[in-house]
Scaffold this motif. Sequence first.
Motif, short mmCIF file in Angstrom:
data_model
loop_
_atom_site.label_atom_id
_atom_site.label_comp_id
_atom_site.label_asym_id
_atom_site.label_seq_id
_atom_site.Cartn_x
_atom_site.Cartn_y
_atom_site.Cartn_z
N ARG A 1 -53.21 93.00 -3.49
CA ARG A 1 -53.29 92.09 -2.34
C ARG A 1 -52.21 91.02 -2.45
O ARG A 1 -51.95 90.46 -3.53
CB ARG A 1 -54.67 91.45 -2.28
CG ARG A 1 -54.86 90.53 -1.09
CD ARG A 1 -56.26 89.97 -1.03
NE ARG A 1 -57.23 90.98 -0.64
CZ ARG A 1 -58.34 91.25 -1.29
NH1 ARG A 1 -58.61 90.61 -2.42
NH2 ARG A 1 -59.17 92.17 -0.85
N VAL A 2 -51.57 90.73 -1.33
CA VAL A 2 -50.55 89.68 -1.27
C VAL A 2 -51.26 88.33 -1.15
O VAL A 2 -52.13 88.17 -0.28
CB VAL A 2 -49.61 89.90 -0.07
CG1 VAL A 2 -48.61 88.76 0.04
CG2 VAL A 2 -48.89 91.23 -0.20
N LYS B 1 -45.10 96.29 2.11
CA LYS B 1 -46.20 95.41 2.49
C LYS B 1 -46.80 95.92 3.80
O LYS B 1 -46.09 96.11 4.78
CB LYS B 1 -45.71 93.98 2.67
CG LYS B 1 -46.82 92.95 2.91
CD LYS B 1 -46.28 91.60 3.33
CE LYS B 1 -45.37 90.99 2.30
NZ LYS B 1 -44.97 89.59 2.67
N GLU C 1 -43.36 94.68 5.87
CA GLU C 1 -42.08 94.46 5.19
C GLU C 1 -41.82 95.62 4.24
O GLU C 1 -42.74 96.07 3.54
CB GLU C 1 -42.11 93.15 4.42
CG GLU C 1 -40.83 92.79 3.70
CD GLU C 1 -40.95 91.50 2.90
OE1 GLU C 1 -40.10 91.29 2.02
OE2 GLU C 1 -41.90 90.72 3.12
N ASP D 1 -50.36 95.80 6.65
CA ASP D 1 -51.52 95.04 7.07
C ASP D 1 -52.76 95.92 7.05
O ASP D 1 -52.70 97.10 6.69
CB ASP D 1 -51.29 94.40 8.45
CG ASP D 1 -51.11 95.42 9.57
OD1 ASP D 1 -51.51 96.59 9.40
OD2 ASP D 1 -50.57 95.04 10.63
N HIS E 1 -52.66 91.09 3.80
CA HIS E 1 -51.68 92.14 3.56
C HIS E 1 -51.83 92.65 2.13
O HIS E 1 -52.30 91.92 1.24
CB HIS E 1 -50.26 91.60 3.74
CG HIS E 1 -49.97 91.16 5.15
ND1 HIS E 1 -48.98 90.25 5.46
CD2 HIS E 1 -50.54 91.52 6.33
CE1 HIS E 1 -48.95 90.06 6.76
NE2 HIS E 1 -49.89 90.81 7.31
N LEU F 1 -49.70 95.32 -0.95
CA LEU F 1 -48.50 96.04 -1.37
C LEU F 1 -48.88 97.42 -1.88
O LEU F 1 -49.90 97.58 -2.57
CB LEU F 1 -47.79 95.27 -2.49
CG LEU F 1 -47.33 93.85 -2.15
CD1 LEU F 1 -46.99 93.09 -3.42
CD2 LEU F 1 -46.14 93.87 -1.21
N GLU G 1 -46.33 85.85 -4.52
CA GLU G 1 -46.14 87.24 -4.11
C GLU G 1 -45.19 87.96 -5.04
O GLU G 1 -45.42 89.12 -5.39
CB GLU G 1 -45.62 87.32 -2.68
CG GLU G 1 -45.37 88.75 -2.23
CD GLU G 1 -44.89 88.90 -0.80
OE1 GLU G 1 -44.15 89.87 -0.51
OE2 GLU G 1 -45.25 88.05 0.04
N ARG H 1 -45.78 91.37 -7.06
CA ARG H 1 -44.86 92.49 -6.90
C ARG H 1 -44.37 92.98 -8.27
O ARG H 1 -44.32 94.19 -8.54
CB ARG H 1 -43.67 92.10 -6.03
CG ARG H 1 -43.95 92.07 -4.54
CD ARG H 1 -42.69 91.65 -3.76
NE ARG H 1 -42.87 91.79 -2.33
CZ ARG H 1 -42.63 92.89 -1.63
NH1 ARG H 1 -42.15 93.96 -2.25
NH2 ARG H 1 -42.83 92.94 -0.33
N SER I 1 -52.15 99.55 -5.61
CA SER I 1 -51.91 98.51 -4.60
C SER I 1 -52.36 97.16 -5.13
O SER I 1 -53.14 97.07 -6.08
CB SER I 1 -52.67 98.82 -3.30
OG SER I 1 -54.08 98.77 -3.50
#
Length: 252
Positions: A46-47, A73, A82, A75, A53, A55, A16, A20, A44
């Motif tokens: 994907r985590v 973060k 987060e 959903d 989730h 970002l 992650e 990020r 964006s």
Amino acid sequence: MTTNEQSTEQDLSKAEWKVRTELAAAYRLVALFGWDDLVFTHLSARVPGPDHHFLINPYGLLFHEITASSLVKVDRDGEVVEAGGLRRVNPAGFTIHSAVHMGREDAGAVMHLHAPDGVAVSAHRDGLLPLSQTAMLCLNHLSYHDYEGVALDLDERERLIRDLGDKSMMLLRNHGVLTAGKHVPETFTYLYFLMKACEIQVKAQSCGPTWMPSEHAIRTTADQSQALGSASALTWPALVRLLDSKNPGYAV
């Protein structure tokens, strides 16, 4: 927690943080190239992991301010999971990005801009034309989505993902550009090619009548474009070096 569970959690955390850092770098690169639009538009990613989730930028920060830890973060319902500071997310950004992340399992990253040249070409009756090698490398990857208003209606997601299909680039009519790829480096590479093609078209058409290549040349270049995303193996490290020399500090 077992040793295996701890190891998996640590691996996901490292994965992650890598995403990020890459996404924060992409935000700053957009600003560096002058493609940003104050606090609007969004990128964006994907985590990694099973939770679906992704970002996205906190709504209120300029792109050159984004850091890895400031990303929000969310959903698939748009709820903040987060946040490193600001918890606000642009509702239109959620509509567009959740559509692609939910509708395309292969879409690890999604990037959407309102940069003037991209908007101009999206509003052109004929869309992107084969006026340059760069444009011809994009055409096989490109789709279109008609403007429906500011993207606040979640029902639009179904139509947007239908229009995107399996393509990696999209012109949002009268609105802007969008790219989707396996990961941030690939998605930014698609974005660079699409934006450059739009910039060239605007300049070429401002000069007067344009010269069109042959249909054979267009088809040949389309065939040659199939591995365009793989160019990110070369472009991304170079872009990161450029960013580190111009605007470091994103990886915190």
